[in-house]
Design a protein around this motif. Structure first.
Motif, PDB file in Angstrom:
ATOM      1  N   LEU A  50       0.825  -1.204   0.000  1.00  0.00           N
ATOM      2  CA  LEU A  50       0.000   0.000   0.000  1.00  0.00           C
ATOM      3  C   LEU A  50       0.861   1.257   0.000  1.00  0.00           C
ATOM      4  O   LEU A  50       0.471   2.287  -0.575  1.00  0.00           O
ATOM      5  N   ALA A  51       2.041   1.194   0.638  1.00  0.00           N
ATOM      6  CA  ALA A  51       2.938   2.350   0.688  1.00  0.00           C
ATOM      7  C   ALA A  51       3.786   2.485  -0.569  1.00  0.00           C
ATOM      8  O   ALA A  51       4.332   3.560  -0.843  1.00  0.00           O
ATOM      9  N   THR A  52       3.920   1.408  -1.325  1.00  0.00           N
ATOM     10  CA  THR A  52       4.666   1.473  -2.582  1.00  0.00           C
ATOM     11  C   THR A  52       3.840   2.254  -3.597  1.00  0.00           C
ATOM     12  O   THR A  52       2.639   2.045  -3.732  1.00  0.00           O
ATOM     13  N   LYS A  53       4.494   3.164  -4.286  1.00  0.00           N
ATOM     14  CA  LYS A  53       3.764   4.035  -5.203  1.00  0.00           C
ATOM     15  C   LYS A  53       3.152   3.240  -6.352  1.00  0.00           C
ATOM     16  O   LYS A  53       3.781   2.331  -6.909  1.00  0.00           O
ATOM     17  N   LYS A  54       1.941   3.609  -6.695  1.00  0.00           N
ATOM     18  CA  LYS A  54       1.264   2.967  -7.822  1.00  0.00           C
ATOM     19  C   LYS A  54       2.092   3.114  -9.092  1.00  0.00           C
ATOM     20  O   LYS A  54       2.170   2.194  -9.916  1.00  0.00           O
ATOM     21  N   ALA A  55       2.743   4.263  -9.251  1.00  0.00           N
ATOM     22  CA  ALA A  55       3.572   4.492 -10.438  1.00  0.00           C
ATOM     23  C   ALA A  55       4.748   3.532 -10.483  1.00  0.00           C
ATOM     24  O   ALA A  55       5.186   3.136 -11.569  1.00  0.00           O
ATOM     25  N   ASN A  56       5.287   3.167  -9.318  1.00  0.00           N
ATOM     26  CA  ASN A  56       6.371   2.178  -9.275  1.00  0.00           C
ATOM     27  C   ASN A  56       5.878   0.832  -9.816  1.00  0.00           C
ATOM     28  O   ASN A  56       6.535   0.197 -10.644  1.00  0.00           O
ATOM     29  N   ILE A  57       4.712   0.399  -9.349  1.00  0.00           N
ATOM     30  CA  ILE A  57       4.167  -0.892  -9.774  1.00  0.00           C
ATOM     31  C   ILE A  57       3.900  -0.886 -11.274  1.00  0.00           C
ATOM     32  O   ILE A  57       4.297  -1.809 -11.996  1.00  0.00           O
ATOM     33  N   LEU A  58       3.262   0.175 -11.756  1.00  0.00           N
ATOM     34  CA  LEU A  58       2.958   0.260 -13.181  1.00  0.00           C
ATOM     35  C   LEU A  58       4.222   0.410 -14.008  1.00  0.00           C
ATOM     36  O   LEU A  58       4.334  -0.150 -15.108  1.00  0.00           O
ATOM     37  N   GLY A  59       5.184   1.173 -13.479  1.00  0.00           N
ATOM     38  CA  GLY A  59       6.437   1.356 -14.206  1.00  0.00           C
ATOM     39  C   GLY A  59       7.211   0.062 -14.352  1.00  0.00           C
ATOM     40  O   GLY A  59       7.739  -0.241 -15.433  1.00  0.00           O
ATOM     41  N   ILE A  60       7.274  -0.729 -13.286  1.00  0.00           N
ATOM     42  CA  ILE A  60       7.978  -2.012 -13.362  1.00  0.00           C
ATOM     43  C   ILE A  60       7.260  -2.943 -14.334  1.00  0.00           C
ATOM     44  O   ILE A  60       7.900  -3.626 -15.134  1.00  0.00           O
ATOM     45  N   LEU A  61       5.951  -2.967 -14.276  1.00  0.00           N
ATOM     46  CA  LEU A  61       5.207  -3.813 -15.219  1.00  0.00           C
ATOM     47  C   LEU A  61       5.492  -3.406 -16.661  1.00  0.00           C
ATOM     48  O   LEU A  61       5.599  -4.259 -17.550  1.00  0.00           O
TER      49      LEU A  61
END
Length: 280
Positions: free
Chosen positions: A191-202
């Protein structure tokens, strides 16, 4: 002998500070080198909590960090700030800060292995050895993971909570669910990890980090491919074939899945130290 303590360390990244941990060899133990451990998708430095003191006990300064936008590290709010160049640039900055004059032993778990292998190719003089820990050749084929574009659509619609529900269901059945406090930490972390980080890695995962294994092999850095043989994201045969293409050593953890760093940390550390001694 008492366990080496883990201490917080703040590093500079290309988009702000990177939260890190380090463990140093205790007094009287000869320092044999520096190890940098890079976490994977939705991970953090805590993935190596059990390993850091063990490596320090064996004479290695061990550093692990949260990649940009993960858990306690700064990161931009836009997906454009999470390209492979951004992740590898941060890793180079980490190496500059923790070991500017000597090459390090580099360990990349899962997506951390993707980032690390690009750095090995770009700057092989900075790396004494490289370990791919549960990190297969790509996220496009031969992997037990939905296509990155499909996962990204899921995250766009439901955010971090949606991917938590998906991943926790897939990884933690009734037989291997972690303790409640660990489960709470993992939930809070994503939840604390940025959504942009998750989408960027994907987005980064849509393209193999190294199209031709020969390019990584020919960098001339000793490589270890270490993996569990049960329910990892990549089947044992995929890891074995990748290791053969890389002319790499292998370490296999029987009955272990995608997290040997957490499930059998002492065995992983023993294999790492053995590998480093043999390739010194």
């Amino acid at each position: 002998m008492s366990q080496a303590p883990i201490t917080p360390l703040t590093l500079r990244g290309g988009a702000g500070t990177l939260a890190a941990w380090e463990a140093r060899p205790p007094a009287g133990v000869e320092v044999r080198g520096t190890v940098v451990l890079v976490p994977g998708f939705t991970g953090s430095k805590e993935d190596f909590e059990a390993m850091l003191p063990l490596l320090a006990h064996d004479g290695y300064r061990a550093v692990a960090y949260d990649q940009r936008g993960q858990w306690q590290s700064d990161g931009p709010d836009d997906i454009s700030g999470y390209t492979m160049d951004d992740f590898t640039g941060d890793l180079i900055r980490v190496l500059d800060q923790v070991s500017p004059n000597e090459p390090v032993h580099l360990v990349g778990h899962s997506f951390g292995g993707y980032v690390s292998r690009v750095v090995v190719i770009a700057a092989p003089h900075r790396v004494r050895s490289f370990t791919l820990l549960a990190s297969g050749p790509s996220s496009i084929e031969d992997i037990n993971f939905p296509p990155p574009q499909l996962v990204a659509q899921f995250v766009e619609a439901g955010g971090q909570e949606a991917i938590w529900q998906q991943m926790s269901t897939a990884m933690f059945d009734s037989g291997n669910a972690p303790a409640p406090e660990r489960l709470e930490f993992l939930h809070n972390r994503i939840l604390a990890t940025k959504k942009a980080n998750i989408l960027g890695i994907l987005k980064v995962m849509e393209v193999p980090p190294v199209a031709d294994p020969a390019v990584l092999r020919d960098a001339g850095v000793p490589i270890l491919v270490a993996y569990g043989d049960t329910n990892d994201l990549w089947a044992p045969g995929v890891h074995e074939n990748f290791a053969a293409q890389l002319h790499a050593e292998t370490a296999v953890y029987h009955g272990v899945g995608h997290l040997p760093n957490e499930d059998v940390p002492a065995q992983v550390c023993a294999d790492l130290v053995k590998f480093w001694e043999e390739t010194a």
